[in-house]
Scaffold this active site. Structure first.
Site: not given
Ligand SMILES: [Zn+2]
Length: 392
Positions: A205, A351
């Site tokens: 992400d 992430h």
């Molecule tokens: Zn996010």
């Protein structure tokens, strides 16, 4: 000295005069005095100001002034009342209560009434007034309940709005009382997981991010593992080459909004702008169209769910979260957390953007090696065992 005292004094003076002189002289003198008095009165009346009594004090006011003009000009203490709220009696309109009542010579006067010399004015302060109330029927919004532990979000029940009757302050809008006529039923979102096959999906992400996204793509290429990147529109605009590389190397790009905002409580306009803004940016920069949507911070409610579906996207959360974004998260702990939690059908949250992801990058080969050793295959979200279809 008030005006009645003044006139008493002049009468006394005139009586003394008549007694001490002849009647003829007295009458003549009285005539002269009367003429002089009339002249003085007229002069005062025409050119000057005239005395009136206001609340027991003498004021000089303009000749022919109206009640309204006198109140406006004089420093008078009487104030209008305030308008108070129907709930907590706080002031909602200062001076919005009963107005000051004016009595001239003991009789209630209109504001345009002219005041004559010697008039007595009495000002009665206005009292506070409570706003009127009105009854309304309102819709109770559909609440959202999320059940289950899987990654893919489906709607198990659409929910329905309720109805309530409320009494509100007509000016403040404050709710004085409310009564539920029909309770709302919640929209139920179910997190589902297709179990069975030994597959897991890696997701990244908040990118694309300079250097970090490229390093992750390098590892995925070496390991021959696909992943889904939930990108943010603003970042795709800044890093179009990295976005294009994600698509070109066989990975999927998902929608993670344009500005990475919390969608709960967002207006329909904001929802549309955030969802379409990101999808359009991805399309312009890469030629690919996002199919999956991940709400920032995992925050979703009924209206957001509907907007996501209306935009042709499938909402997905995750089932494994090693919290690699936390300050001080260390590669060993990230890897161990993922390896211990992974199950068939798991969606792993990592992430590539949003800050320094050196520890995630360090943990990634370890995660891939260990899960491969356990017999897992890495797939795109599309290739997870199909989630049960919802009726909505
Ligand atoms: Zn996010």
């Amino acid at each position: 000295m008030d005006s009645s005292a003044k006139s008493r004094d002049s009468h006394t003076a005139m009586a003394t005069y008549i007694h001490s002189h002849t009647a003829r002289t007295a009458l003549k003198a009285a005539g002269i005095l009367a003429a002089f008095g009339l002249f003085a009165f007229l002069a005062q009346g025409v050119f000057g100001r005239v005395p009136v009594q206001i609340d027991g004090r003498e004021y000089l006011v303009g000749v022919g002034d109206s009640v309204a003009e006198i109140i406006a000009e004089q420093p008078i203490a009487a104030h209008p009342g305030d308008l108070l709220s129907a709930t907590d009696r706080r002031v909602i309109v200062a001076g919005g209560g009963e107005q000051v009542e004016v009595r001239v010579n003991g009789t209630e006067a209109r504001l345009d009434e002219r005041v004559r010399p010697g008039d007595t004015l009495e000002l009665i302060p206005g009292v506070d007034k409570v706003e009127p109330t009105a009854e309304e029927t309102r819709a109770i919004p559909v609440p959202t309940t999320i059940v289950g532990k899987g990654a893919v979000l489906t709607m198990a029940a659409p929910g329905s709005a309720g109805i309530e009757r409320v009494v509100v302050g007509a000016v403040s809008g404050d709710v004085v009382a409310s009564e539920t006529v029909l309770p709302a039923t919640p929209m139920v979102l179910r997190r589902v997981n297709g179990g069975g096959k030994k597959v897991v999906a890696l997701t990244f992400d908040d990118g694309p991010w300079p250097t970090q996204t490229a390093k992750i793509l390098d590892i995925l290429k070496t390991e021959r593992v696909p992943a889904t990147f939930f990108t943010v529109g603003l970042r795709v605009k800044r890093e179009p080459k990295l976005a294009k590389r994600i698509v070109d190397e066989g990975h999927a790009i998902g929608n993670h909004t344009y500005h990475h905002i919390d969608l709960t409580g967002a207006t329909p306009e904001v929802l549309k702008r955030e969802l379409d803004g990101e999808s359009d940016m991805v399309r312009w920069m890469t030629g690919a169209t996002p199919k999956w949507f991940r709400p920032p911070m995992g925050k979703i409610d009924g209206p957001a769910y509907k907007a996501i579906k209306a935009a042709g996207l499938r909402p997905v959360l995750w089932t494994v979260d090693p919290q690699d974004w936390r300050k001080g998260a260390e590669a060993g702990a990230i890897a161990k957390s993922v390896i211990a939690a992974a199950k068939p059908g798991s969606v792993i949250l990592l992430h590539d953007g949003g800050g320094d992801r050196a520890q995630t990058i360090k943990a990634l080969p370890w995660i891939i090696h260990e899960l491969k050793k356990k017999g897992y295959e890495f797939v795109l979200l599309d290739d997870l065992p199909s989630a049960p279809k919802s009726s909505w």
